[in-house]
Design a protein around this motif. Structure first.
Motif, PDB file in Angstrom:
ATOM      1  N   ILE A 205      15.208   0.849  15.082  1.00  0.00           N
ATOM      2  CA  ILE A 205      13.800   0.538  14.818  1.00  0.00           C
ATOM      3  C   ILE A 205      13.286   1.351  13.639  1.00  0.00           C
ATOM      4  O   ILE A 205      12.525   0.839  12.799  1.00  0.00           O
ATOM      5  N   ALA A 206      13.692   2.623  13.544  1.00  0.00           N
ATOM      6  CA  ALA A 206      13.262   3.455  12.416  1.00  0.00           C
ATOM      7  C   ALA A 206      13.736   2.854  11.096  1.00  0.00           C
ATOM      8  O   ALA A 206      12.991   2.863  10.092  1.00  0.00           O
ATOM      9  N   ARG A 207      14.952   2.315  11.081  1.00  0.00           N
ATOM     10  CA  ARG A 207      15.465   1.667   9.872  1.00  0.00           C
ATOM     11  C   ARG A 207      14.645   0.423   9.530  1.00  0.00           C
ATOM     12  O   ARG A 207      14.349   0.157   8.355  1.00  0.00           O
ATOM     13  N   LYS A 208      14.290  -0.359  10.556  1.00  0.00           N
ATOM     14  CA  LYS A 208      13.503  -1.564  10.312  1.00  0.00           C
ATOM     15  C   LYS A 208      12.117  -1.203   9.773  1.00  0.00           C
ATOM     16  O   LYS A 208      11.581  -1.887   8.889  1.00  0.00           O
ATOM     17  N   ILE A 209      11.528  -0.159  10.291  1.00  0.00           N
ATOM     18  CA  ILE A 209      10.202   0.260   9.827  1.00  0.00           C
ATOM     19  C   ILE A 209      10.281   0.756   8.387  1.00  0.00           C
ATOM     20  O   ILE A 209       9.400   0.443   7.559  1.00  0.00           O
ATOM     21  N   ALA A 210      11.317   1.526   8.053  1.00  0.00           N
ATOM     22  CA  ALA A 210      11.469   2.019   6.683  1.00  0.00           C
ATOM     23  C   ALA A 210      11.613   0.856   5.703  1.00  0.00           C
ATOM     24  O   ALA A 210      11.001   0.848   4.617  1.00  0.00           O
ATOM     25  N   ARG A 211      12.390  -0.138   6.090  1.00  0.00           N
ATOM     26  CA  ARG A 211      12.565  -1.311   5.237  1.00  0.00           C
ATOM     27  C   ARG A 211      11.256  -2.098   5.139  1.00  0.00           C
ATOM     28  O   ARG A 211      10.923  -2.634   4.068  1.00  0.00           O
ATOM     29  N   PHE A 212      10.521  -2.157   6.234  1.00  0.00           N
ATOM     30  CA  PHE A 212       9.223  -2.839   6.265  1.00  0.00           C
ATOM     31  C   PHE A 212       8.256  -2.189   5.275  1.00  0.00           C
ATOM     32  O   PHE A 212       7.562  -2.880   4.513  1.00  0.00           O
ATOM     33  N   ARG A 213       8.216  -0.876   5.244  1.00  0.00           N
ATOM     34  CA  ARG A 213       7.316  -0.172   4.323  1.00  0.00           C
ATOM     35  C   ARG A 213       7.701  -0.438   2.873  1.00  0.00           C
ATOM     36  O   ARG A 213       6.831  -0.605   2.009  1.00  0.00           O
ATOM     37  N   LEU A 214       8.997  -0.477   2.618  1.00  0.00           N
ATOM     38  CA  LEU A 214       9.449  -0.795   1.268  1.00  0.00           C
ATOM     39  C   LEU A 214       9.058  -2.214   0.892  1.00  0.00           C
ATOM     40  O   LEU A 214       8.606  -2.470  -0.231  1.00  0.00           O
ATOM     41  N   ARG A 215       9.210  -3.127   1.833  1.00  0.00           N
ATOM     42  CA  ARG A 215       8.853  -4.523   1.560  1.00  0.00           C
ATOM     43  C   ARG A 215       7.362  -4.643   1.283  1.00  0.00           C
ATOM     44  O   ARG A 215       6.938  -5.394   0.394  1.00  0.00           O
ATOM     45  N   MET A 216       6.525  -3.922   2.039  1.00  0.00           N
ATOM     46  CA  MET A 216       5.083  -3.959   1.801  1.00  0.00           C
ATOM     47  C   MET A 216       4.746  -3.423   0.418  1.00  0.00           C
ATOM     48  O   MET A 216       3.857  -3.953  -0.273  1.00  0.00           O
ATOM     49  N   ALA A 217       5.446  -2.378  -0.023  1.00  0.00           N
ATOM     50  CA  ALA A 217       5.210  -1.826  -1.357  1.00  0.00           C
ATOM     51  C   ALA A 217       5.530  -2.861  -2.425  1.00  0.00           C
ATOM     52  O   ALA A 217       4.809  -3.001  -3.423  1.00  0.00           O
ATOM     53  N   TRP A 218       6.610  -3.611  -2.208  1.00  0.00           N
ATOM     54  CA  TRP A 218       6.974  -4.659  -3.168  1.00  0.00           C
ATOM     55  C   TRP A 218       5.945  -5.784  -3.170  1.00  0.00           C
ATOM     56  O   TRP A 218       5.589  -6.300  -4.238  1.00  0.00           O
ATOM     57  N   GLN A 220       2.829  -5.558  -2.610  1.00  0.00           N
ATOM     58  CA  GLN A 220       1.602  -5.094  -3.274  1.00  0.00           C
ATOM     59  C   GLN A 220       1.765  -5.020  -4.784  1.00  0.00           C
ATOM     60  O   GLN A 220       0.826  -5.304  -5.523  1.00  0.00           O
ATOM     61  N   ASP A 221       2.943  -4.612  -5.243  1.00  0.00           N
ATOM     62  CA  ASP A 221       3.143  -4.449  -6.684  1.00  0.00           C
ATOM     63  C   ASP A 221       4.597  -4.747  -7.011  1.00  0.00           C
ATOM     64  O   ASP A 221       5.443  -3.855  -7.038  1.00  0.00           O
ATOM     65  N   GLN A 222       4.864  -6.015  -7.286  1.00  0.00           N
ATOM     66  CA  GLN A 222       6.247  -6.433  -7.507  1.00  0.00           C
ATOM     67  C   GLN A 222       6.792  -5.999  -8.863  1.00  0.00           C
ATOM     68  O   GLN A 222       8.002  -6.015  -9.077  1.00  0.00           O
ATOM     69  N   GLN A 223       5.913  -5.629  -9.782  1.00  0.00           N
ATOM     70  CA  GLN A 223       6.314  -5.130 -11.096  1.00  0.00           C
ATOM     71  C   GLN A 223       7.241  -6.108 -11.827  1.00  0.00           C
ATOM     72  O   GLN A 223       8.068  -5.718 -12.644  1.00  0.00           O
ATOM     73  N   GLY A 224       7.098  -7.387 -11.485  1.00  0.00           N
ATOM     74  CA  GLY A 224       7.944  -8.385 -12.129  1.00  0.00           C
ATOM     75  C   GLY A 224       9.376  -8.367 -11.658  1.00  0.00           C
ATOM     76  O   GLY A 224      10.235  -9.032 -12.261  1.00  0.00           O
ATOM     77  N   LEU A 225       9.651  -7.631 -10.576  1.00  0.00           N
ATOM     78  CA  LEU A 225      11.019  -7.496 -10.077  1.00  0.00           C
ATOM     79  C   LEU A 225      11.241  -8.383  -8.858  1.00  0.00           C
ATOM     80  O   LEU A 225      10.323  -8.595  -8.066  1.00  0.00           O
ATOM     81  N   SER A 226      12.465  -8.861  -8.722  1.00  0.00           N
ATOM     82  CA  SER A 226      12.829  -9.544  -7.492  1.00  0.00           C
ATOM     83  C   SER A 226      12.917  -8.515  -6.376  1.00  0.00           C
ATOM     84  O   SER A 226      13.031  -7.303  -6.634  1.00  0.00           O
ATOM     85  N   TRP A 227      12.888  -8.987  -5.127  1.00  0.00           N
ATOM     86  CA  TRP A 227      13.010  -8.079  -3.992  1.00  0.00           C
ATOM     87  C   TRP A 227      14.345  -7.323  -4.044  1.00  0.00           C
ATOM     88  O   TRP A 227      14.401  -6.109  -3.794  1.00  0.00           O
ATOM     89  N   GLU A 228      15.420  -7.984  -4.452  1.00  0.00           N
ATOM     90  CA  GLU A 228      16.729  -7.345  -4.525  1.00  0.00           C
ATOM     91  C   GLU A 228      16.724  -6.227  -5.571  1.00  0.00           C
ATOM     92  O   GLU A 228      17.215  -5.132  -5.329  1.00  0.00           O
ATOM     93  N   ASP A 229      16.125  -6.511  -6.751  1.00  0.00           N
ATOM     94  CA  ASP A 229      16.080  -5.495  -7.808  1.00  0.00           C
ATOM     95  C   ASP A 229      15.163  -4.342  -7.415  1.00  0.00           C
ATOM     96  O   ASP A 229      15.450  -3.180  -7.721  1.00  0.00           O
ATOM     97  N   PHE A 230      14.064  -4.657  -6.755  1.00  0.00           N
ATOM     98  CA  PHE A 230      13.117  -3.622  -6.315  1.00  0.00           C
ATOM     99  C   PHE A 230      13.798  -2.655  -5.346  1.00  0.00           C
ATOM    100  O   PHE A 230      13.632  -1.428  -5.459  1.00  0.00           O
ATOM    101  N   GLN A 231      14.574  -3.194  -4.415  1.00  0.00           N
ATOM    102  CA  GLN A 231      15.304  -2.332  -3.469  1.00  0.00           C
ATOM    103  C   GLN A 231      16.295  -1.423  -4.198  1.00  0.00           C
ATOM    104  O   GLN A 231      16.464  -0.261  -3.824  1.00  0.00           O
TER     105      GLN A 231
END
Length: 234
Positions: A205-218, A220-231
């Motif tokens: 669950i901690a891993r899922k939450i950490a990934r969730f927070r990263l996804r929310m950051a993307w 909010q501000d994708q910076q022109g990046l795909s989700w794969e590149d952002f990660q």
């Protein structure tokens, strides 16, 4: 006491001529024509066939049932964490961040999963978290709602797949924003089997939450990046 769906509906619902209010890659979501507080999720069988034929011969041996999102959703509601809470009379805890699940409902378009339609205080359908994140800054009350949802996952040890903002909706019907997971409940077979090991579900669950927070950051501000590149930059 029922464990996870509340009941099985037997009356066939006519969906002919109706248009889904939402759809994903594998399911259509319809308003229940006889109950404004329920929705019906109907499988798109052509997509199951396409996914099946794209898989390797080895995976095809496992069959098509595991590609059926309705079957997976039903099984997800049977997971030990939910069953234990319901047995203990903790229904309010289970449904504080999940729509009530009513089981399978026959329809003119095939079997559907019936569940609570999450609405806002004004009666409108609750917006997705994704739509709110993409507006930019997240207000403090929404941040608090996100934190409560994450705490609920940690405390209940209810397992989910990757937490995607478009699979969460936000309602103010209780007087404050609250998140509800409307899709993506349950874990794959192996993670679910390992959940009985001490401490494993907490780690998962901690891993899922950490990934969730990263996804929310993307979101909010994708910076022109795909989700794969952002990660890859994190």
């Amino acid at each position: 006491m029922p464990l996870a769906p509340d009941n099985q509906q037997t009356t066939c619902v006519n969906l002919d001529g109706l248009h889904p209010f939402a759809q994903g890659a594998n399911r259509f979501c319809f308003y229940h024509p006889d109950d404004p507080d329920r929705c019906l999720k109907v499988i798109r069988p052509e997509n199951i066939e396409a996914r099946y034929h794209r898989q390797s011969p080895l995976k095809r041996v496992l069959g098509k049932a595991r590609l059926n999102d309705n079957s997976q959703e039903w099984a997800a509601h049977q997971q030990p964490a939910i069953r234990q809470l319901l047995r203990a009379g903790q229904q309010a805890v289970v449904w504080s961040h999940l729509p009530h699940f009513y089981g399978s409902q026959p329809t003119s378009l095939g079997p559907a999963n019936a569940s609570e339609l999450i609405r806002c205080a004004d009666g409108s359908v609750a917006p997705t978290l994704e739509s709110l994140l993409r507006k930019g800054q997240v207000p403090a009350e929404l941040q608090a709602a996100i934190h409560r949802f994450e705490s609920w996952l940690t405390e209940t040890r209810i397992l989910t797949r990757n937490l995607l903002p478009h699979n969460l909706v936000v309602t103010n019907r209780s007087g404050q924003p609250e998140l509800f997971l409307v899709d993506g409940l349950g874990a794959p077979t192996i993670p679910q089997a390992l959940a009985a090991l001490p401490g494993w579900s907490n780690h998962y669950i901690a891993r899922k939450i950490a990934r969730f927070r990263l996804r929310m950051a993307w979101e909010q501000d994708q910076q022109g990046l795909s989700w794969e590149d952002f990660q890859g930059l994190r």
